[in-house]
Design an enzyme around this catalytic site. Sequence first.
Site, PDB file in Angstrom:
ATOM      1  N   ILE A 138     -23.858 -93.038  30.404  1.00 12.31           N
ATOM      2  CA  ILE A 138     -25.278 -93.341  30.196  1.00 12.31           C
ATOM      3  C   ILE A 138     -25.871 -92.558  29.311  1.00 12.31           C
ATOM      4  O   ILE A 138     -25.840 -91.147  29.219  1.00 12.31           O
ATOM      5  CB  ILE A 138     -26.243 -92.713  31.528  1.00 12.31           C
ATOM      6  N   GLU A 155     -11.951 -85.171  44.290  1.00 11.17           N
ATOM      7  CA  GLU A 155     -10.963 -84.075  43.904  1.00 11.17           C
ATOM      8  C   GLU A 155     -10.517 -83.461  45.386  1.00 11.17           C
ATOM      9  O   GLU A 155     -11.091 -83.650  46.455  1.00 11.17           O
ATOM     10  CB  GLU A 155     -11.446 -82.671  43.311  1.00 11.17           C
ATOM     11  N   LYS A 171     -25.674 -80.685  35.596  1.00  7.91           N
ATOM     12  CA  LYS A 171     -26.144 -81.726  34.973  1.00  7.91           C
ATOM     13  C   LYS A 171     -27.773 -81.638  34.778  1.00  7.91           C
ATOM     14  O   LYS A 171     -28.152 -81.961  33.906  1.00  7.91           O
ATOM     15  CB  LYS A 171     -25.861 -83.062  35.332  1.00  7.91           C
TER      16      LYS A 171
END
Length: 430
Positions: free
Chosen positions: A137, A191, A206
């Site tokens: 994005i 993970e 983020k």
Amino acid sequence: MEPLRIAIAGLGTVGSGTLKLLEKNNKLLEKRTGRRILVTAISAKNRTKKRDCSIDHLEWFDDPVGMAREANADVIVELIGGERDPAKSICETALGSGRHVVTANKALMATHGNELSSLAEKNTKFLNYEAAIAGGIPIVKALREGLSGNEIKRVYGVLNGTCNYILTEMRQQRKTFDEVLQEAQNLGYAEAEPSMDVDGIDAGQKLSLLASLAFGCRINFSGVYTEGIRRISLIDIDYAEELGYRIKLLGSARLTENGLEQRVYPCMVDQSFPIANVEGAYNAVVAIGDSVGDTVFQGLGAGSGPTASAVVADLVDIALERRAPIMGVSTNDLRSLPEAPISTHRGAYYVRLMVSDRPGVIADISAVFRDENISIESLIQHRRSVTEAVPVVMKMHECLEESMQKALSRIHHLDSVIETPTMVRIEDLN
Ligand SMILES: NC(=O)c1ccc[n+]([C@@H]2O[C@H](COP(=O)([O-])OP(=O)(O)OC[C@H]3O[C@@H](n4cnc5c(N)ncnc54)[C@H](OP(=O)(O)O)[C@@H]3O)[C@@H](O)[C@H]2O)c1
């Protein structure tokens, strides 16, 4: 025009995707930039590892920091990851030796982004990091350029695809958190050590970058309040649906009278909002500007192709010399904002208590909430036949987090309350 020469450190999911995309769209990129984007050197940990992209013609470096210093390159693309070395030294060395940097590394940017930005600015070099926030994005570009005429009121989003996938699968497939996590790990979506994702750390990194871009402040990752999704159960997902909400792990930042609010937590959002319907591995970011109103950006936040798309866009900007201040304003003008503590949060709440089915229980619970000045908006009590404990679900009117925490800790100690109370914030997105 001279080609833009680039060296890539890290040939994993993103590095190999970037190499493949540069090769595939080579002609298109040349038309768009007026020059070739030419990979000259590469580095990874294991030279003999089989790769799904051709690298034989490229100069190989065992030491990525040495490559950042010596490669025949204008740009070093750091795609190794992690907040420490070698990633940190690669970026510092590249910027210090007159090269631009492109990175997808949110951990590095969230922890050392302030210093790296200053170094890049001092050396008039690019430090581009589009892929570090929500993968494919183009939200850095949107905030820094497309929305630059606005004062940003709030920025929020679904910033972690793994968590969104888990919450979506739990609801749609009627599976527990542990079952879906295990499946996601088997499929390679999560993970083996899932903490960065499911405990909200990745989303927090983020968010700290988004907040800096949106509010012109220094990156303050340690000021992000973070809760993950491990405690979310199927029963709460069902009650959320019944109440007209959906549970999402949301990252949200805004300026309040108490300071900068940066929060990542699972919350209930009204099903009518676009963010409630962002499903599976998708990410979405909503940026609200004083002139434009709400803008919604949605796409894949991870994966080889989507992340490479953002890395290559950063390279195109460098090829075109298309500049914008790294965090939206010059680093000298970035503000240091006070943190708004979570105790000052005001909002509505969902509370689920598992209680023993006997008279007077609801009266005891209501008394605690009354003492803390919290009023109950609605109460659901579905009878469950076989078990001793019955769920009591309450939607609470807006109140202060501090009062809610006090009430919950008192309620937890009531004899009739069998489990630790479950609380999910109801997020007001208006
Ligand atoms: N994966 C995504 O979807 C995604 C999305 C957005 C952002 N990102 C970010 O992109 C970055 C890369 O992620 P990734 O998923 O591509 O990681 P990855 O698949 O684990 O690849 C890491 C690469 O770094 C190399 N490497 C590790 N240690 C090294 C060392 N000491 N020296 C030289 N090379 C070393 C590895 O070499 P070998 O191949 O030889 O082992 C591998 O090629 C991270 O910052 C991540 O947060 C990833």
